[in-house]
Structure formats: C-alpha cells, structure tokens
Design a protein around this motif. Structure first.
Motif, PDB file in Angstrom:
ATOM      1  N   THR A 112     -18.723  -7.761 -23.061  1.00  0.00           N
ATOM      2  CA  THR A 112     -20.163  -8.030 -23.117  1.00  0.00           C
ATOM      3  C   THR A 112     -20.469  -9.132 -24.111  1.00  0.00           C
ATOM      4  N   TRP A 113     -19.804  -9.052 -25.257  1.00  0.00           N
ATOM      5  CA  TRP A 113     -20.028 -10.066 -26.287  1.00  0.00           C
ATOM      6  C   TRP A 113     -19.605 -11.440 -25.796  1.00  0.00           C
ATOM      7  N   ILE A 114     -18.438 -11.474 -25.146  1.00  0.00           N
ATOM      8  CA  ILE A 114     -17.956 -12.770 -24.628  1.00  0.00           C
ATOM      9  C   ILE A 114     -18.912 -13.299 -23.545  1.00  0.00           C
ATOM     10  N   TRP A 115     -19.358 -12.323 -22.702  1.00  0.00           N
ATOM     11  CA  TRP A 115     -20.318 -12.752 -21.671  1.00  0.00           C
ATOM     12  C   TRP A 115     -21.554 -13.325 -22.300  1.00  0.00           C
ATOM     13  N   ARG A 116     -22.082 -12.720 -23.328  1.00  0.00           N
ATOM     14  CA  ARG A 116     -23.290 -13.218 -23.993  1.00  0.00           C
ATOM     15  C   ARG A 116     -23.087 -14.624 -24.527  1.00  0.00           C
ATOM     16  N   LEU A 117     -21.913 -14.814 -25.162  1.00  0.00           N
ATOM     17  CA  LEU A 117     -21.614 -16.143 -25.712  1.00  0.00           C
ATOM     18  C   LEU A 117     -21.559 -17.172 -24.574  1.00  0.00           C
ATOM     19  N   PHE A 118     -20.864 -16.772 -23.502  1.00  0.00           N
ATOM     20  CA  PHE A 118     -20.708 -17.688 -22.351  1.00  0.00           C
ATOM     21  C   PHE A 118     -22.073 -18.018 -21.752  1.00  0.00           C
ATOM     22  N   ASP A 119     -22.852 -16.973 -21.631  1.00  0.00           N
ATOM     23  CA  ASP A 119     -24.162 -17.174 -21.010  1.00  0.00           C
ATOM     24  C   ASP A 119     -25.073 -18.042 -21.875  1.00  0.00           C
ATOM     25  N   GLU A 120     -25.070 -17.767 -23.180  1.00  0.00           N
ATOM     26  CA  GLU A 120     -25.950 -18.505 -24.104  1.00  0.00           C
ATOM     27  C   GLU A 120     -25.551 -19.963 -24.242  1.00  0.00           C
ATOM     28  N   ASN A 121     -24.242 -20.195 -24.321  1.00  0.00           N
ATOM     29  CA  ASN A 121     -23.779 -21.536 -24.708  1.00  0.00           C
ATOM     30  C   ASN A 121     -23.242 -22.392 -23.569  1.00  0.00           C
ATOM     31  N   LEU A 122     -23.016 -21.751 -22.421  1.00  0.00           N
ATOM     32  CA  LEU A 122     -22.502 -22.550 -21.301  1.00  0.00           C
ATOM     33  C   LEU A 122     -23.404 -22.448 -20.065  1.00  0.00           C
ATOM     34  N   ALA A 123     -23.516 -21.203 -19.543  1.00  0.00           N
ATOM     35  CA  ALA A 123     -24.231 -21.045 -18.277  1.00  0.00           C
ATOM     36  C   ALA A 123     -25.683 -21.489 -18.379  1.00  0.00           C
ATOM     37  N   ARG A 124     -26.356 -20.951 -19.388  1.00  0.00           N
ATOM     38  CA  ARG A 124     -27.781 -21.291 -19.516  1.00  0.00           C
ATOM     39  C   ARG A 124     -27.967 -22.790 -19.770  1.00  0.00           C
ATOM     40  N   PRO A 125     -27.212 -23.405 -20.716  1.00  0.00           N
ATOM     41  CA  PRO A 125     -27.363 -24.852 -20.899  1.00  0.00           C
ATOM     42  C   PRO A 125     -27.045 -25.659 -19.644  1.00  0.00           C
ATOM     43  N   MET A 126     -26.011 -25.222 -18.865  1.00  0.00           N
ATOM     44  CA  MET A 126     -25.684 -25.950 -17.628  1.00  0.00           C
ATOM     45  C   MET A 126     -26.842 -25.880 -16.644  1.00  0.00           C
ATOM     46  N   GLN A 127     -27.425 -24.706 -16.558  1.00  0.00           N
ATOM     47  CA  GLN A 127     -28.558 -24.554 -15.640  1.00  0.00           C
ATOM     48  C   GLN A 127     -29.737 -25.422 -16.081  1.00  0.00           C
ATOM     49  N   ALA A 128     -29.993 -25.368 -17.384  1.00  0.00           N
ATOM     50  CA  ALA A 128     -31.105 -26.175 -17.925  1.00  0.00           C
ATOM     51  C   ALA A 128     -30.846 -27.659 -17.709  1.00  0.00           C
ATOM     52  N   LEU A 129     -29.590 -28.101 -17.922  1.00  0.00           N
ATOM     53  CA  LEU A 129     -29.243 -29.516 -17.740  1.00  0.00           C
ATOM     54  C   LEU A 129     -29.435 -29.933 -16.290  1.00  0.00           C
ATOM     55  N   ALA A 130     -28.994 -29.054 -15.367  1.00  0.00           N
ATOM     56  CA  ALA A 130     -29.159 -29.363 -13.946  1.00  0.00           C
ATOM     57  C   ALA A 130     -30.628 -29.492 -13.597  1.00  0.00           C
ATOM     58  N   ALA A 131     -31.449 -28.584 -14.142  1.00  0.00           N
ATOM     59  CA  ALA A 131     -32.887 -28.640 -13.865  1.00  0.00           C
ATOM     60  C   ALA A 131     -33.490 -29.924 -14.400  1.00  0.00           C
ATOM     61  N   GLN A 132     -33.088 -30.304 -15.624  1.00  0.00           N
ATOM     62  CA  GLN A 132     -33.622 -31.543 -16.204  1.00  0.00           C
ATOM     63  C   GLN A 132     -33.215 -32.764 -15.396  1.00  0.00           C
ATOM     64  N   LEU A 133     -31.966 -32.763 -14.902  1.00  0.00           N
ATOM     65  CA  LEU A 133     -31.512 -33.903 -14.096  1.00  0.00           C
ATOM     66  C   LEU A 133     -32.322 -33.996 -12.804  1.00  0.00           C
ATOM     67  N   ARG A 134     -32.606 -32.803 -12.240  1.00  0.00           N
ATOM     68  CA  ARG A 134     -33.429 -32.815 -11.010  1.00  0.00           C
ATOM     69  C   ARG A 134     -34.808 -33.384 -11.296  1.00  0.00           C
ATOM     70  N   VAL A 135     -35.371 -32.997 -12.418  1.00  0.00           N
ATOM     71  CA  VAL A 135     -36.703 -33.507 -12.794  1.00  0.00           C
ATOM     72  C   VAL A 135     -36.651 -35.014 -12.996  1.00  0.00           C
ATOM     73  N   LEU A 136     -35.614 -35.492 -13.691  1.00  0.00           N
ATOM     74  CA  LEU A 136     -35.493 -36.938 -13.938  1.00  0.00           C
ATOM     75  C   LEU A 136     -35.359 -37.715 -12.639  1.00  0.00           C
ATOM     76  N   ALA A 137     -34.661 -37.105 -11.650  1.00  0.00           N
ATOM     77  CA  ALA A 137     -34.433 -37.829 -10.388  1.00  0.00           C
ATOM     78  C   ALA A 137     -35.726 -38.014  -9.609  1.00  0.00           C
ATOM     79  N   HIS A 138     -36.634 -37.061  -9.768  1.00  0.00           N
ATOM     80  CA  HIS A 138     -37.811 -37.091  -8.890  1.00  0.00           C
ATOM     81  C   HIS A 138     -39.108 -37.424  -9.594  1.00  0.00           C
ATOM     82  N   ALA A 139     -39.150 -37.286 -10.893  1.00  0.00           N
ATOM     83  CA  ALA A 139     -40.399 -37.577 -11.613  1.00  0.00           C
ATOM     84  C   ALA A 139     -40.244 -38.880 -12.370  1.00  0.00           C
ATOM     85  N   GLU A 140     -41.270 -39.673 -12.364  1.00  0.00           N
ATOM     86  CA  GLU A 140     -41.166 -41.025 -12.952  1.00  0.00           C
ATOM     87  C   GLU A 140     -41.193 -40.991 -14.464  1.00  0.00           C
TER      88      GLU A 140
END
Lengths: 135, 681
Positions: free
Chosen positions: B62-90
C-alpha cells in the motif's frame, strides 16, 4: 485606235447597262466599231424590265447603278431561261476581289475592273461571243 | 479494454493484485509448512504468523502504491492533461515542470515541445499579421491604380452580379444605367453581347480567357468597346470576370459619319478616275506632246486615287473591336441565339478561328437564318476559304437562291444592337466583306460569307499584369556592395555564337535575356532576337543551336543587338553562365555598339563553386539536375532556353546564398572572385 481582228464575231446584240454617260458613250462607240449592235440603258430597274425583251447576246454590266445593282441584274439574267445564252461581262471601277467573286458566283461570265485597255476589252468581248455558253 | 481505463486505476489494480497475490502466497506457504510438520502443531500460531505477515506485506504494498500514485501516476496524468490543453487552447498556461520532478526526462521533453508549439503559434500569428498587412497594402495600391485607370472597370461574379466598379464606370453608366453592387450587370449593359462573350469564354475547351466586343446601355444612349477577361479561380472556368469599358458613343457617331463621307468620296473619285483613265486609253495619244501629257497625267491621277483608296481600305475601322473567335464558338453562339426562335440547323466546322466582332456576326447570321427558316433545315458550315487568310461561312438550304434585292432589304434592317444604323450591311462593311447567294445542284441554295481567318496566337499567359509592390519599400540609395540581393534587379542572358573564339572571328547569332526582380523570374519581360553575324555560320555550330544562315537574313547586326541588350539591362546586374565568354563578344564590339557594358556581373559557374565547392561539376546541365530544374530538351542550346535554365537556377541560388550568410551583393561578389581560379584550370 486599235485594229480589230477580222475573225472576231460581228453583228452581236449587246446590251450596255452603264449610268456614266461618257463611259457609256465610249463603250458604245467601241462596240459599234467592232460591228455590233448596242442598246444602252442607264438605269438598273429599266434594264431589269427590258432585258428579256431585248434578248442580248452579251450584256456589258456596271455594278453600281441607280434602281437596281448590277448584281441584281446578273442574278436575274441567270435565272431567266430565255436568257440562258446571254453572256454577262461585269465592269466595275473598284476591282476588289470580293466583288469579282460575288459577280462570278451570281453567274457572270467575266469580270473586268476599270481602267482596262480597250484591246483587252475587245479581246474579252470577242472571246465571249465566240464561245457558246453552256446551259 | 484495459487500455481505455484510467492510468491511476490501472496502477491501483496492479498493486491490489500484487497484494492479493502476496497474501495468497504467504497463506499458501504457511499451510504447506503446517501440513508437513510432524507432529501437527497448533494452527493458531501459523494463522497468527500468517495474519501478521499478510498485514505487513499489504502495508508495504500500500505504501509503495501510494508513492507510485503520488509521484508517478498522478503527475503523468496531469502532464498528459496539460499537453492536451496546450495542443488545443491558444493561450494555455505553461507546463508546471515541478509536479513531474520524478518523471525523469519526460517532463523536460514535454516542456520543450510545449515551448516549441507556443513559439510556432507566435511565429504563425506574426506571419499571418504580416501577410494580412501586405495584402491590405497591395489592395490599397491596386484600388489607387484602378481609380486612376482611364477606363470604366466592372468586376462581376459568375452569375453576372456586379462586385466592383470604379469611378470611371460610375461616370460612364449614369442614371438608369448606373451600376449597383450585387445587382445584375445586365441592368447597365445590354445583356446580349455580355452574355454571348461570357458564354464563349467559359465554354469547355475555350482557347482564350479574354475577348473584345461592342456593347451599349440598355436604353441605347451610350456605346462602349468592352474587353471581358475571366478572373481565374484555380483551374476552373465559370467564375467571375472583369469588364473594361471605353466610351465610343461619340466616336461611333463621329466615325460613322466621317467614314461614310470618306468612303463615298473615295468611291466617287475612284469611279471618276477610272472612267477618265478608261477614256484616255480609248485613243492613242499620237505625236501631239500635249495630248501625250494629258494621257500621262490622267493615268497618274487614276493611279494616285487608286492607291489612296487602297490605303484607306487598309486603315479603315482598325479601331473597331474584333477578336479571334473559334469557329466552334461562333456555331455554338448562333445555335443558342436561334434556339429561342425555334430554328435549328446542322453544323460543321473546321478547326480554325475567325477575326470578327462575334456578337455582330452572330446577329447578322441569326437575322439571315430566321428569314431562311421556311426553306427547311439550314446547314451551316465554317471552313477554309479561297486563301490561307480566309474562312468561308456558308448557309445551305433547300429552295431557290435569295434574290439580291431581297437580300439587300434584309441587310438594310437594324440588328438588335440598340442602334438603328447598325445594320447587316454596316456589319459587312466593318468587316470588309460581303454576302452573296449561290445556286447549288439538287434544288438547293447557299449564302456565302467570307471572314478573315487567323492562326491561333500563343503566349496568352504573358498578357497578365506584372507587378511587385515590395519595390515601394526597396532601398535604392545604398552602395552596390551593401545592397541586399533581393533589392537588386538582374538581367539573365545567354548568347549563341558561330564558335567559341571571339578573338578569332566568332560572332553572336542569337541573344536572349530575362529580368529577375524581387526574386522572381519575369517571363513577360524578355529579349529574344537573332543577330546577323556578318559572316558564315559553320554547320557544326548550327547543329548545336539550330540557327542557320537563312534565319539571320535581315536580322539586326551586333551594333543594334548590343544596344538593345544594353537598354534592356539598364540598371541591372548582368548574370550569365560563364559570363566572361558572352561579355567578350560585347566588349569586342564596344565601339560599334557605342555603349559601355559597365553593369556589375555575376557568373553562375562561379556561384556554383561558391555553393557546392570547386570540385563539383558546374555545367548548366549539372546545375539544373542538382537543383531540380527541368528545361525541355528542344529548348536547350537555344539562347532563350538556356537563359530560362540559367535564370531559374540563379533564383534558387539567391536563396541558397542568403542561407549561407551571403546577403549582400558585395559579400557574394567577393566570394565569387575567390573562385576565379576555376577558369584557370
């Protein structure tokens, strides 16, 4: 004055349709000197009315005439069976090629543009009178 | 299916599965141990041990999952969302690189892409703004030009609505004839000539995009010579068109009266002179010198009048608008005119063009055909006439030939052109022709109408306007060495010669030149001439360039040809492939030409060495291959063909030189001079 050939036809009945008095005088004189009988008409409409009755062997026809043009007279002559054997020699001052083509297309047997040498005219007249017209 | 699930969910499921598997394995291991133990111990301790171990492993996972989720999965998701926004919004916010600090190079790479995208967007916006400004300025300049053009100009859409008119057009078309935007142009001009011209130009296979015709206002108060030019819409026809109008109302009235007077006068004088001459030939002059003189003067007078008449015929009505019209187009226009009257005809034509006012001739033929309709079907043919310069239009029908008197009556009636004196006879006179009837075999008759015939002219593209509004901004006062390459004008030229040795008697036989302005090769501004070398042209050289002795008969000599090139190249940099060779001929004849060729010179052989290195092949063929320039083989080794090749290559070289940092003439010239050793090899 040129000498006519002794072998040229003589005694033909020539209708001269020309409204220029002096030219008509000269041509009539020349044709009569060749031994032909010349009737002079100076109006196109009068020529149309009289040509069939006159039954000429040769018509010397100016193009620009009062009453009816020489083209009209030429077409009438060619359309009249009684005048099948009459030759038509169109005389004109202008001599443009289109006028020549128009005259020949309407059935003229010859076309000469002024000024012409009298010898040339005499030769053409003799030639036309000597050869019967094909009907 | 799994690929479509949320990343964090997948990660959670992964760790959950891992935890479950761990519990199963721990439980399994403990059971195995207990089942093998002899004697069997109390299972309670094993269960307690298993539970403790299980909770410990679950806690760790559980602890490892939390670390993975906080520092990898969530940031990757956020980065993907930001890239999508940059691609479509001026104007999206820039990427937050800190939140993805554990993603290694992914965040910096995404950040770089985002920055590049932003920069590209900014560049694009700047380019669009620049082009929009340039187009607006060009539009303003063109409007200024159009306002000052001394002709009425109307632009119309494909459905004949007015989209533009200048002030001259507004003055020409007044009151009830005034042009109005988005209103039919047929409200200000009689529709017949306009629609007829448009129909001809837009027919499939039409050879021309421009035609001239006569038209009038609907109320007939004004008459214009009009030029209609199609406005290109890509490769399609059927778009809009430009109408240029010149008022000839007064001209026609004035000309018509004057022409009639002159024609009558000449006709009368010709008849009188011909009669006078005829009479003078009636009798020989004899020995009387006075009579001889009279005859001579009479003939001279008659000849003079005849010559005057011939000159008049040549120059009469040259101002009357006429256009080259394909026989097929004339047929189609007539068919369209007669269709509405219920008259049909069979048509045949040869592939030729006639020169006439199409609307007038079609109106004349329509008038005649309508009167022949009782004679059954009409057969219309357009074919060669008696000469190569003539076409013959014939109308055949069943019946007697038209009587001349009746034909003249038809020709005396006004055509539907809005003016009472525009009759069939008038149209024939304007075209210097006539119409006459003929009898055909089998009870048929014909009307014949000769018209001038013409060979198709080429090079229609060269009639377009030539402009470069960037010349307004060009600096013209800097020293030559400091002038930017794009700010200079160039004349690219080539010569064909009798041989390769100017110092040993070889001479020029052909010169061609084209101008380059603003980086564009101007095909409409050209010099192309044969030159009489004043000596024989060896067969060997004719085999190369195709210029024969016969071709140069009557051509200008080098003195005139040199002056023509000098005038053409005034103020320009001369460009040639192996320039010293060509220039040697002009320098040799400097005294005869009387002009000094002191233009700066660029040599594309040396420029090739600058760009590609001295060891490369610098022939014109090699350069064309290297730069993707294709010139038809038939044009190679003609002066214009080689000039075109050199010019096309040179325009590409300018861009390459700029790309390599040689932006001014001085820089290019200095570098070019360093390659002069190429000529010593």
């Amino acid at each position: 004055m040129t000498e006519e050939s002794d072998t040229a036809p003589r005694g033909a009945n020539i209708l001269l349709v020309e409204d220029e008095v002096n030219i008509a005088l000269a041509l009539k004189f020349l044709m009569e000197r060749m031994g032909h009988v010349v009737t002079h008409i100076d109006d196109g409409a009068a020529a149309l009315a009289q040509v069939e009755a006159l039954a000429p062997d040769l018509v010397l026809l100016d193009v620009t005439l009062p009453g009816a043009s020489g083209y009209e007279i030429c077409q009438y002559i060619r359309g009249c069976r009684a005048l099948d054997r009459a030759r038509v020699l169109v005389l004109t001052a202008r001599g443009a090629d289109i006028e020549r083509r128009k005259a020949l297309a309407l059935g003229a047997d010859g076309f000469m543009s002024k000024p012409f040498e009298m010898a040339e005219l005499q030769a053409r007249v003799a030639e036309l009178l000597a050869s019967p017209r094909e009907v | 299916m799994l690929a479509h699930w949320n990343l964090r969910l997948r990660v959670f499921l992964f760790f959950a599965l891992l935890g479950l598997a761990s519990l199963v394995l721990i439980g399994g291991g403990l059971w195995l141990g207990w089942s093998r133990a002899v004697p069997r111990p109390d299972p309670g301790a094993f269960v307690l041990g298993g539970a403790a171990g299980g909770f410990a492993v679950l806690g760790l996972i559980t602890w490892i999952w939390r670390l993975f989720d906080e520092n990898l999965a969530r940031p990757m998701q956020a980065l993907a969302a930001q890239l999508r926004v940059l691609a479509h919004a001026e104007d999206a916010k820039p990427l937050d690189a800190n939140q993805a600090q554990y993603l290694g190079d992914l965040a910096p790479a995404a950040h770089a892409i985002a920055e590049r995208l932003s920069a590209t967007r900014d560049d694009l916006a700047l380019a669009v703004e620049r082009e929009t400004t340039r187009l607006a300025e060009e539009k303003e300049r063109l409007e200024t030009l159009l306002a000052d053009v001394n002709a009425g100009i109307l632009l119309c859409s494909g459905d004949h609505k007015v989209v533009f008119y200048n002030s001259v057009a507004r003055n020409l078309l007044q009151d009830s004839n005034a042009p109005r935007l988005n209103q039919p142009v047929t409200g200000c001009l009689r529709e017949g000539p306009v629609l007829h011209a448009y129909e001809r130009l837009t027919q499939e296979g039409a050879a021309h995009s421009e035609t001239q015709f006569l038209c009038s206002t609907p109320d007939g108060t004004a008459m214009f010579t009009a030029t209609m030019r199609l406005v290109p819409q890509g490769n399609a026809r059927g778009g809009g068109y430009a109408l240029t109008l010149r008022d000839v109302t007064a001209d026609i009235g004035l000309h018509a009266a004057r022409e009639t007077l002159l024609a009558d006068m000449i006709e009368d004088m010709r008849r009188k002179a011909a009669n006078l001459d005829t009479l003078s030939r009636l009798r020989a002059a004899g020995d009387d010198p006075i009579e001889q003189a009279l005859v001579q003067e009479t003939r001279a007078l008659a000849q003079a009048v005849d010559c005057f008449g011939a000159r008049y015929n040549e120059t009469a009505d040259v101002w009357w608008p006429r256009a080259e019209i394909a026989a097929r187009d004339l047929m189609d226009s007539l068919r369209a005119r007669l269709r509405s009257e219920g008259v049909t005809f069979s048509a045949s034509h040869q592939p030729l063009s006639v020169v006439c006012d199409g609307f007038m001739v079609v109106s004349l033929l329509a008038q005649v055909a309508l009167r022949l309709r009782d004679g059954g079907e009409i057969a219309l043919a357009i074919g060669p006439g008696e000469t190569a310069e003539e076409a013959l239009v014939t109308l055949d029908w069943t019946g007697a030939p038209v009587a001349m008197a009746e034909l003249e009556r038809w020709l005396a009636e006004p055509l539907d052109l809005g003016q009472a004196d525009l009759t069939g006879r008038f149209v024939l006179a304007r075209h210097g022709t006539d119409i006459w009837p003929e009898a055909l075999p089998d009870g048929r008759a014909r009307l014949c109408l000769p018209l001038p015939r013409v060979e198709e002219t080429g090079d229609h593209d060269l009639r377009g306007a030539v402009y470069d509004f960037s010349l307004f901004e060009k600096s013209r006062v800097a020293p030559l060495a400091d002038m930017a390459l794009d700010d200079l004008s160039y004349v690219v030229f080539d010569t064909e010669t009798t041989g390769l040795l100017p110092s040993q008697g070889d001479e020029i036989v052909q010169i061609a030149a084209l101008r380059v302005v603003g980086g564009k090769l101007l095909l409409a501004e050209r010099l192309d001439m044969l030159v009489d070398p004043g000596r024989n042209i060896p067969e060997a050289s004719t085999k190369v360039h195709g210029v024969t002795q016969a071709m140069v008969q009557g051509a200008p000599r080098i003195d005139q040809a040199g002056r023509d090139l000098h005038d053409f190249a005034r103020g320009a940099v001369l460009v040639a492939h192996n320039a010293p060779f060509d220039m040697a001929f002009f320098h040799k004849h400097a005294d005869e030409i009387g002009r000094e060729f002191d233009n700066p010179v660029l040599d594309t052989v040396l420029l090739s060495a600058v760009l590609f290195g001295i060891t490369e092949d610098h022939t014109l063929d090699a350069l064309c291959t290297r730069l993707g320039v294709v010139i038809p083989e038939a044009d190679r080794h003609t002066a214009m063909g080689d000039t075109l090749a050199t010019g096309t290559v040179f325009v590409k070289m300018i861009e390459m030189l700029k790309g390599q940092g040689y932006a001014t003439f001085g820089a290019v010239h200095d570098e070019m001079k360093k390659q002069m050793r190429l000529y010593k090899r």
